[in-house]
Design a protein around this motif. Structure first.
Motif, PDB file in Angstrom:
ATOM      1  N   THR A  83      57.583  -6.389   7.275  1.00  0.00           N
ATOM      2  CA  THR A  83      56.694  -7.538   7.183  1.00  0.00           C
ATOM      3  C   THR A  83      56.463  -8.169   8.549  1.00  0.00           C
ATOM      4  O   THR A  83      55.318  -8.417   8.944  1.00  0.00           O
ATOM      5  N   VAL A  84      57.538  -8.432   9.267  1.00  0.00           N
ATOM      6  CA  VAL A  84      57.406  -9.086  10.567  1.00  0.00           C
ATOM      7  C   VAL A  84      56.716  -8.168  11.574  1.00  0.00           C
ATOM      8  O   VAL A  84      55.830  -8.607  12.320  1.00  0.00           O
ATOM      9  N   LEU A  85      57.090  -6.909  11.600  1.00  0.00           N
ATOM     10  CA  LEU A  85      56.469  -5.975  12.542  1.00  0.00           C
ATOM     11  C   LEU A  85      54.980  -5.820  12.260  1.00  0.00           C
ATOM     12  O   LEU A  85      54.158  -5.791  13.187  1.00  0.00           O
ATOM     13  N   TYR A  86      54.617  -5.754  11.000  1.00  0.00           N
ATOM     14  CA  TYR A  86      53.204  -5.662  10.635  1.00  0.00           C
ATOM     15  C   TYR A  86      52.463  -6.934  11.060  1.00  0.00           C
ATOM     16  O   TYR A  86      51.373  -6.872  11.636  1.00  0.00           O
ATOM     17  N   ASP A  87      53.060  -8.068  10.810  1.00  0.00           N
ATOM     18  CA  ASP A  87      52.455  -9.341  11.198  1.00  0.00           C
ATOM     19  C   ASP A  87      52.216  -9.395  12.706  1.00  0.00           C
ATOM     20  O   ASP A  87      51.124  -9.754  13.159  1.00  0.00           O
ATOM     21  N   TYR A  88      53.211  -9.023  13.488  1.00  0.00           N
ATOM     22  CA  TYR A  88      53.071  -9.027  14.942  1.00  0.00           C
ATOM     23  C   TYR A  88      52.012  -8.011  15.382  1.00  0.00           C
ATOM     24  O   TYR A  88      51.205  -8.305  16.270  1.00  0.00           O
ATOM     25  N   ALA A  89      52.018  -6.822  14.797  1.00  0.00           N
ATOM     26  CA  ALA A  89      51.057  -5.780  15.177  1.00  0.00           C
ATOM     27  C   ALA A  89      49.627  -6.224  14.895  1.00  0.00           C
ATOM     28  O   ALA A  89      48.738  -6.047  15.743  1.00  0.00           O
ATOM     29  N   VAL A  90      49.404  -6.815  13.738  1.00  0.00           N
ATOM     30  CA  VAL A  90      48.056  -7.268  13.369  1.00  0.00           C
ATOM     31  C   VAL A  90      47.564  -8.340  14.341  1.00  0.00           C
ATOM     32  O   VAL A  90      46.391  -8.394  14.690  1.00  0.00           O
ATOM     33  N   ARG A  91      48.481  -9.175  14.794  1.00  0.00           N
ATOM     34  CA  ARG A  91      48.114 -10.245  15.722  1.00  0.00           C
ATOM     35  C   ARG A  91      48.126  -9.791  17.182  1.00  0.00           C
ATOM     36  O   ARG A  91      47.844 -10.573  18.081  1.00  0.00           O
TER      37      ARG A  91
END
Length: 108
Positions: free
Chosen positions: A71-79
Motif C-alpha cells: 500500500t505505502v509503496l504503491y502510494d509513493y510510486a503513484v505520487r
C-alpha cells in the motif's frame, strides 16, 4: 491462544484496510489518514506480540506487513516520490520485497 487470535484478527483487519486504501488510490480518493491508521494498527500489533516471537514472525503478521508495504509503496510510486525502505516502514525485508512485487502489479 489469545495471542494467536489477536495475531489473526488484527492481521485480517489490517489487510482489509490496505485493500480499501489501494482502491482509494486507484480511484483518485487517496486517504492519508487511513494509511496512517494502518501504520498505527501494525505497530500496535507488533508491540502486542513482542513476547510471542513465533507469532510475531509468523504468516499472519508477515502477510499484514506485506500488504501494508504494498500500500505505502504503491502510494509513493503513484505520487512519484522516492520509495521508503523496509526499515522506514518497520516491516521485515521479506515483507517489503513481496510488497514491492505486488506494487509492481498494481502499476502495470
Amino acid at each position: 491462544e489469545k495471542a494467536a487470535d489477536l495475531a489473526f484478527t488484527q492481521s485480517r483487519k489490517i489487510i482489509r484496510k490496505t485493500k480499501t486504501a489501494i482502491h482509494g488510490i486507484h480511484t483518485g480518493n487517496r486517504d492519508p489518514e487511513l494509511i496512517d491508521s494502518i501504520s498505527s494498527d501494525l505497530a500496535g500489533l507488533v508491540e502486542s506480540l513482542s513476547g510471542y516471537p513465533r507469532l510475531l514472525h509468523g504468516n499472519d503478521v508477515e502477510s499484514a506487513m506485506m500488504e501494508f508495504a504494498e500500500t505505502v509503496l504503491y502510494d509513493y510510486a503513484v505520487r512519484g516520490e522516492e520509495l521508503p525502505s523496509f526499515s522506514d516502514l518497520d516491516v521485515s525485508p521479506c515483507a517489503w520485497i513481496m510488497g514491492l512485487a505486488d506494487c509492481s502489479e498494481e502499476i502495470c
